[in-house]
Design a protein around this motif. Sequence first.
Motif, short mmCIF file in Angstrom:
data_model
loop_
_atom_site.label_atom_id
_atom_site.label_comp_id
_atom_site.label_asym_id
_atom_site.label_seq_id
_atom_site.Cartn_x
_atom_site.Cartn_y
_atom_site.Cartn_z
N ASN A 50 -12.18 4.64 4.45
CA ASN A 50 -11.38 4.76 3.24
C ASN A 50 -11.16 6.19 2.84
OD1 ASN A 50 -11.66 2.08 2.94
ND2 ASN A 50 -11.77 2.20 0.74
N ASN A 51 -11.96 7.08 3.40
CA ASN A 51 -11.92 8.46 2.91
C ASN A 51 -10.64 9.16 3.28
OD1 ASN A 51 -14.51 8.27 1.95
ND2 ASN A 51 -15.39 8.84 3.91
N MET A 52 -10.27 10.13 2.46
CA MET A 52 -9.11 10.94 2.79
C MET A 52 -9.54 12.05 3.73
SD MET A 52 -6.90 11.41 -0.61
CE MET A 52 -5.80 10.14 -1.16
N TYR A 53 -10.72 12.60 3.50
CA TYR A 53 -11.18 13.72 4.30
C TYR A 53 -11.93 13.19 5.51
CZ TYR A 53 -13.62 18.01 5.56
OH TYR A 53 -14.10 19.10 6.23
N LEU A 54 -11.45 13.50 6.70
CA LEU A 54 -12.04 12.92 7.89
C LEU A 54 -12.96 13.86 8.64
CD1 LEU A 54 -9.08 10.97 9.49
CD2 LEU A 54 -10.95 10.09 8.17
N ARG A 55 -13.30 14.96 8.08
CA ARG A 55 -14.18 15.92 8.74
C ARG A 55 -13.65 16.33 10.10
NH1 ARG A 55 -19.55 15.24 6.14
NH2 ARG A 55 -18.82 14.18 4.32
N VAL A 56 -14.59 16.59 10.99
CA VAL A 56 -14.20 17.09 12.30
C VAL A 56 -13.94 15.90 13.21
CG1 VAL A 56 -14.95 18.41 14.26
CG2 VAL A 56 -15.56 19.15 11.98
N VAL A 57 -12.75 15.81 13.75
CA VAL A 57 -12.44 14.66 14.59
C VAL A 57 -12.55 15.01 16.06
CG1 VAL A 57 -10.97 13.53 12.94
CG2 VAL A 57 -9.99 15.18 14.47
N ASP A 58 -12.48 16.28 16.39
CA ASP A 58 -12.46 16.63 17.81
C ASP A 58 -13.05 18.02 17.99
OD1 ASP A 58 -9.85 16.75 20.35
OD2 ASP A 58 -11.95 16.16 20.42
N LYS A 59 -13.76 18.19 19.10
CA LYS A 59 -14.31 19.52 19.40
C LYS A 59 -13.87 19.93 20.79
CE LYS A 59 -18.74 19.88 16.92
NZ LYS A 59 -18.90 18.56 16.35
N VAL A 60 -13.19 21.02 20.90
CA VAL A 60 -12.75 21.51 22.19
C VAL A 60 -13.22 22.94 22.35
CG1 VAL A 60 -10.74 22.15 23.55
CG2 VAL A 60 -10.73 20.02 22.27
N ASN A 61 -13.89 23.24 23.46
CA ASN A 61 -14.47 24.58 23.66
C ASN A 61 -15.28 24.95 22.43
OD1 ASN A 61 -12.99 24.57 25.99
ND2 ASN A 61 -11.29 25.72 25.10
N HIS A 62 -14.86 26.00 21.77
CA HIS A 62 -15.60 26.40 20.58
C HIS A 62 -14.79 26.12 19.33
CE1 HIS A 62 -13.08 29.58 22.17
NE2 HIS A 62 -12.85 29.91 20.93
N GLN A 63 -13.70 25.35 19.46
CA GLN A 63 -12.85 25.12 18.31
C GLN A 63 -12.99 23.69 17.82
OE1 GLN A 63 -9.22 26.26 20.21
NE2 GLN A 63 -9.07 28.04 18.89
N GLN A 64 -12.79 23.51 16.53
CA GLN A 64 -12.90 22.19 15.95
C GLN A 64 -11.63 21.83 15.22
OE1 GLN A 64 -16.09 22.86 13.33
NE2 GLN A 64 -17.67 22.63 14.88
N VAL A 65 -11.34 20.53 15.22
CA VAL A 65 -10.17 20.05 14.49
C VAL A 65 -10.64 19.23 13.31
CG1 VAL A 65 -8.12 18.62 14.61
CG2 VAL A 65 -8.79 19.96 16.59
N SER A 66 -10.28 19.64 12.10
CA SER A 66 -10.61 18.84 10.92
C SER A 66 -9.34 18.24 10.37
CB SER A 66 -11.24 19.71 9.84
OG SER A 66 -12.34 20.37 10.34
N THR A 67 -9.47 17.07 9.79
CA THR A 67 -8.27 16.39 9.31
C THR A 67 -8.43 15.85 7.91
OG1 THR A 67 -7.98 15.63 11.55
CG2 THR A 67 -6.57 14.64 9.92
N PHE A 68 -7.32 15.81 7.20
CA PHE A 68 -7.28 15.23 5.86
C PHE A 68 -6.07 14.31 5.83
CE2 PHE A 68 -8.23 15.43 1.36
CZ PHE A 68 -7.03 15.13 0.75
N LEU A 69 -6.27 13.08 5.35
CA LEU A 69 -5.16 12.12 5.32
C LEU A 69 -4.76 11.84 3.89
CD1 LEU A 69 -6.18 9.25 7.72
CD2 LEU A 69 -4.17 10.61 7.88
N THR A 70 -3.49 11.93 3.59
CA THR A 70 -3.08 11.60 2.22
C THR A 70 -2.85 10.09 2.10
OG1 THR A 70 -0.73 11.72 2.66
CG2 THR A 70 -1.84 13.77 2.14
N ALA A 71 -2.60 9.65 0.87
CA ALA A 71 -2.40 8.22 0.62
C ALA A 71 -1.19 7.71 1.38
CB ALA A 71 -2.22 7.96 -0.87
N GLY A 72 -0.24 8.58 1.64
CA GLY A 72 0.96 8.15 2.36
C GLY A 72 0.84 8.36 3.85
#
Lengths: 215, 139
Positions: free
Chosen positions: B57-79
């Motif tokens: 249910n959360n909008m903030y999804l934290r880190v969804v993927d880690k590649v090499n030394h980089q991270q992808v964080s995501t935030f989902l809006t209601a739409g």
Amino acid sequence: MSRAAQSNSTNILDRPLGRSGGRGGSSSDGNYVSLSAFAYIYSELVQYHQGRAASISELERRLESAGYGVGLKVLELVAYRSKETKRETRIMNMLQLVSSSVWKALFGKAADSLERSIDHADEFMIIDYEPITSTFVSVPQDLGQLSADAYISGIIAGVLDGAGFSARVTAHSVELEDGEYSKSNTTGMPPRKDKAVFLVKFSPEVLSRDAALER
Amino acid sequence: MSTPILFVIVGKNEPLFEAEIDTTSGAAGGNDLSTRQNYFVLHSSLDLVEKSSWTTNNMYLRVVDKVNHQQVSTFLTAGNVKFMLLHGGKGEEVVKNFFNEVYGYYVKLSMNPFYKYDTPISSKSFDTRVRAAARAYLS
């Protein structure tokens, strides 16, 4: 890096969004709009489309698409104002959100009831005894089928679609049964004989996804 | 941090907004190869985002993927508009605050009756503010 042309009015991105969202008595006038102003603008909108539509269903479609854009934005606004960073992923929760928060944000009160259809598992009904779009509209005989609330069904469709629940929403006027009465009567108007029922029919993939999440 | 930060807003079909923020020099630069690679990493994590968007249910999804030394964080809006940030390991709180600020700007932008939902964002003031927020929170 400063640009010379600075406009006098504040940028839309700087204005507050009215987080209090209620009758907290905030001085910003973003929360309430006069009903008569809305009724005038809405009647102009209906007349504009009436002049360009060839049939009743086309007029209803135009009103629905007018409301659709509003629905998408209202969804974001209501979610932002509620301050909890949560999205809705289940059908029932989403419908509850629509019939309470969205209705309150738009019309000042929650929808009168939310029902599930017995015959079809994918149909739900939101009922409003006094929708503002049709309170001031009289439908002539030759447009007998038309429901001016198509605008509101467009809004509902926009809200649901934006959140990922694609649905077909239609507005119907149903006669009030004996014993049912509209509690909130607009002063000066004769009591209504019918209530507005918004029928929400979800697409099959939405239902199957919801069923999968159930487990 | 020497790695540039990439911030992308993704709608249903296409990216709506892209900003590459280099916190060291403040200007959008960097060589082409790493930029392209960054975009690739970000877009490839979209599948993971889609998958987890229905389980939480959360909008903030934290880190969804880690590649090499980089991270992808995501935030989902209601739409279901996705804000994605490619970064080299910033703290959770910092990223969350940045997302919240951009979310505020996004909602205000969508209040513009001329902005059609799910279309590319071309407003210069939005761009300026996002970059300023990035510099404030992420450097």
